[in-house]
Design a protein around this motif. Structure first.
Motif, PDB file in Angstrom:
ATOM      1  N   CYS A 110       6.722  44.428   7.036  1.00  0.00           N
ATOM      2  CA  CYS A 110       7.756  44.322   8.061  1.00  0.00           C
ATOM      3  C   CYS A 110       8.168  45.716   8.498  1.00  0.00           C
ATOM      4  CB  CYS A 110       8.948  43.542   7.517  1.00  0.00           C
ATOM      5  SG  CYS A 110      10.270  43.297   8.707  1.00  0.00           S
ATOM      6  N   ASP A 153      10.274  46.336  11.312  1.00  0.00           N
ATOM      7  CA  ASP A 153      11.198  45.986  12.386  1.00  0.00           C
ATOM      8  C   ASP A 153      12.089  47.177  12.741  1.00  0.00           C
ATOM      9  OD1 ASP A 153      10.098  43.502  12.153  1.00  0.00           O
ATOM     10  OD2 ASP A 153      11.850  42.533  11.270  1.00  0.00           O
ATOM     11  N   SER A 200       5.014  42.321  11.162  1.00  0.00           N
ATOM     12  CA  SER A 200       6.084  42.243  12.159  1.00  0.00           C
ATOM     13  C   SER A 200       6.479  43.631  12.641  1.00  0.00           C
ATOM     14  CB  SER A 200       7.311  41.534  11.570  1.00  0.00           C
ATOM     15  OG  SER A 200       8.384  41.532  12.495  1.00  0.00           O
ATOM     16  N   ASP A 260       4.234  39.463  14.902  1.00  0.00           N
ATOM     17  CA  ASP A 260       5.445  39.437  15.720  1.00  0.00           C
ATOM     18  C   ASP A 260       5.600  40.761  16.460  1.00  0.00           C
ATOM     19  OD1 ASP A 260       7.866  38.973  16.895  1.00  0.00           O
ATOM     20  OD2 ASP A 260       8.923  38.416  15.051  1.00  0.00           O
TER      21      ASP A 260
END
Length: 653
Positions: free
Chosen positions: A31, A33, A53, A76
């Motif tokens: 991740c 993000d 992501s 994502d």
């Protein structure tokens, strides 16, 4: 660290990720993000990665090395607004991808046959045989392929054409937003399948002269993923819950088919019913209606040729049916040819019984909102907002056949209506004519503004009688305070037991607001009252209203040049004069631009008026007011904190 499977790095900046990250051979989830990223090539070495992501990250380029993550199931890219390059072939190599999120992100798709290619092509998505969830924006429909793998998606947010809505605002799991220059795309098989299973459909554009959008649901659709399809080959079925139509200047019909003998709608309207119920060759089926009335919201904007929305004239059924039973929101805006929304409630059919919100704006040819029979059907309506409908003369139209069927004193009841707003309706004369009593047991907010011909909220006279009287008054209204006897705005036929906020603005024919014989419980919860720019209003409150205004905490009166007193003439016996008149909850009074105001309360004798909770008084340009408070009233104002008076008092009067 070699056994680490989940790594979450949020809100950091990397020119390039550390080389040591390739040692995480067992990493399954990464991740990144809200990060600032430049070079992410090294991620391509994490061959076992299944979850990746970049949500809301600053990243400009995805290199082809990311395509080496053949085990990736989830990617994502939501909110990656600076992502402009996805190297050719990268997406095509993610053959096991199941979920791909790209809303508010990359949209620089190139044609498959472009040579040389420098960016991703939609054709690469065809390699993702397991793809079940997709969020994507495709700004140019000319590059769309005929065999895109979108028809079997379980969840999707697909936007095609110029962006005019934010996909993240959509609440449904299957959203399709199309803004097109031509309707050819609607004929593609994958679009047909998406349309049939879409829960939220936004449709706009179509400037190519077509007057109809045909076959939104394919007839031979097979049940997929547990969806039930009726066995009848003539049945049309959709899963729509929300429908929005915008900028369709040539459309006159949403659906026209000659092979169905039941003609529910004419050719000059937009038909929503077929998008949310199942029709068959013998008419309405109770099973069909119960199974498929799933549409929850309809919005129509800027469709200039639509004259009718729901034409229920002549619709008959042999059994009890429900029509759009789940519809909760209806919004109509800028429909210059619209003549009516619905004309009547058909026998043996329950129409729109769960409609909660109705908003109508800039429909200049609409003369009324609904018939009395339709009004009786709208038991769940909570909000009605009508703005800028130039020809609207009444809200409820009582048709001749309904008048004959009505009892001598019938009642129209809106049991849970909480908000009613009528604004900029230059020809509105009344909410309803004829002999109906109108009850609003739950209404808490009422606004009526810029309705210059409206003299009464509910008229017991026939429409023709009131219009003849109106013609006789037109010339007299050129003079302020003409002295003519005018209808009372709120008469004994209306009931507002829970009304808290009332605003009346720009109503030049308003002279008396309340009838002296109102129902006892009406207006007893009123807390805020505003009246402004009503040039013929002589007073605000009737003489016997003091007891029912014990909840009132704010009074605002602005720009009423004929106003002489807040309370009309009070004639009290010697006994009652000994008892003070009290507004126990009043906290704020605002009186602006009232050149004829001379009294708060008119009386034949001195009256002791008290307002013990009054905290703020603002008086401006009330040139005829001889004094603001009597000495007895002033002594009761122990909580007064703000007093503003400007150019207001004429001493010695």
């Amino acid at each position: 660290m070699e056994k680490l499977q989940v790594l979450d790095i949020t809100g950091l900046s990397f020119t390039s990720l550390p080389l040591s990250i390739e040692l995480l051979e067992n990493l399954k989830s990464l991740c990144l993000d809200q990060c600032r990223l430049e070079d992410v090539t090294i991620i391509g070495k994490l061959k076992g990665l299944q979850f990746l992501s970049f949500l809301d990250s600053t990243i400009a380029r995805l290199p082809k090395e990311i395509g080496g993550l053949t085990e990736l199931r989830f990617l994502d890219l939501t909110g990656c607004t600076e992502l402009k390059v996805i190297e050719p072939g990268m997406l095509g190599n993610l053959v096991n991808l199941e979920e791909l999120y790209m809303e508010n992100s990359f949209d620089q798709w190139e044609a498959e046959d472009k040579v040389p290619r420098s960016n991703a092509s939609l054709a690469e998505l065809k390699n993702m045989k397991n793809l079940s969830t997709l969020s994507i924006a495709i700004p140019h429909s000319v590059n769309l392929l005929r065999d895109l793998p979108f028809g079997k998606l379980n969840m999707h947010k697909i936007q095609i054409g110029e962006v005019w809505d934010c996909l993240c605002m959509h609440k449904e799991s299957r959203t399709l937003e199309l803004k097109l220059d031509s309707s050819y795309l609607l004929l593609e098989e994958w679009v047909q399948k998406c349309l049939q299973r879409a829960q939220d459909l936004h449709l706009g554009g179509l400037q190519d002269g077509n007057d109809s959008i045909h076959d939104l649901c394919i007839e031979d659709a097979e049940a997929e993923d547990g969806d039930e399809i009726d066995d009848d080959p003539k049945v049309k079925s959709c899963k729509l819950r929300r429908l929005t139509l915008r900028n369709l200047p040539m459309i006159t019909s949403f659906y026209k088919r000659a092979d169905y003998p039941v003609d529910l709608f004419d050719a000059q309207q937009l038909v929503f019913l077929v998008t949310s119920i199942i029709m068959n060759s013998v008419g309405y089926s109770p099973f069909a209606v119960n199974e498929a009335t799933s549409l929850e919201a309809i919005t129509i904007e800027r469709c200039q040729l639509i004259r009718k929305v729901f034409d229920l004239e002549g619709l008959t059924t042999n059994e009890e049916v429900e029509i759009l039973s789940r519809l909760r929101e209806l919004t109509l805006s800028d429909l210059s040819s619209l003549e009516y929304i619905w004309n009547k409630n058909p026998q043996r059919a329950s129409c729109f019984q769960n409609l909660r919100t109705l908003k109508v704006q800039n429909c200049e040819n609409l003369r009324f909102l609904f018939s009395s029979s339709m009004a009786k059907a709208l038991k769940q309506i909570k909000e009605i907002e009508i703005v800028s409908c130039d020809k609207m003369e009444e809200i409820i139209n009582v048709q001749e056949e309904e008048l004959e069927e009505a009892k001598s004193a019938d009642t129209l009841n809106f049991p849970i209506l909480t908000f009613l707003s009528l604004e900029e309706l230059p020809n509105l004369r009344t909410f309803s004519y004829e002999k109906y009593d109108i009850h609003y047991p739950s209404l808490t907010r009422l606004t009526i503004s810029s309705c210059p011909k409206m003299m009464t909220f509910s008229s017991s006279e026939r429409k023709q009688q009131l219009m003849r009287a109106d013609i006789g008054l037109q010339q007299a209204f050129g003079h302020i305070n003409s002295g003519l006897s005018l209808p009372v705005f709120f008469n004994e036929k209306v009931l507002f037991p829970r009304l808290e906020e009332l605003k009346l603005s720009s109503m030049c024919r308003l002279k008396r607001i309340w009838h002296n014989q109102l129902p006892e419980e009406s207006f007893c919860k009123l807390t805020s009252f505003t009246v402004e720019l009503c040039e013929n209003l002589s007073h605000v409150f009737p003489s016997n209203s003091m007891d029912r205004l014990q909840s009132l905490n704010k009074i605002e009166v602005v720009g009423c040049p004929s106003l002489e007193a807040l309370f009309e003439w009070v004639c009290l016996s010697s006994e009652k004069r000994q008892t003070p008149l009290v507004l126990s909850a009043l906290k704020k009074i605002k009186l602006w631009n009232l050149p004829r105001l001379r009294d708060v309360l008119k009386s034949d004798r001195k009256v002791n008026f008290k307002s013990p909770c009054l905290m703020e008084v603002d008086v401006r340009c009330c040139h005829s007011l001889p004094y603001l408070f009597s000495s007895a009233t002033a002594r009761s104002l122990r909580k007064l904190a703000i007093l503003e008076v400007s150019v207001a008092i004429t001493y010695g009067a």
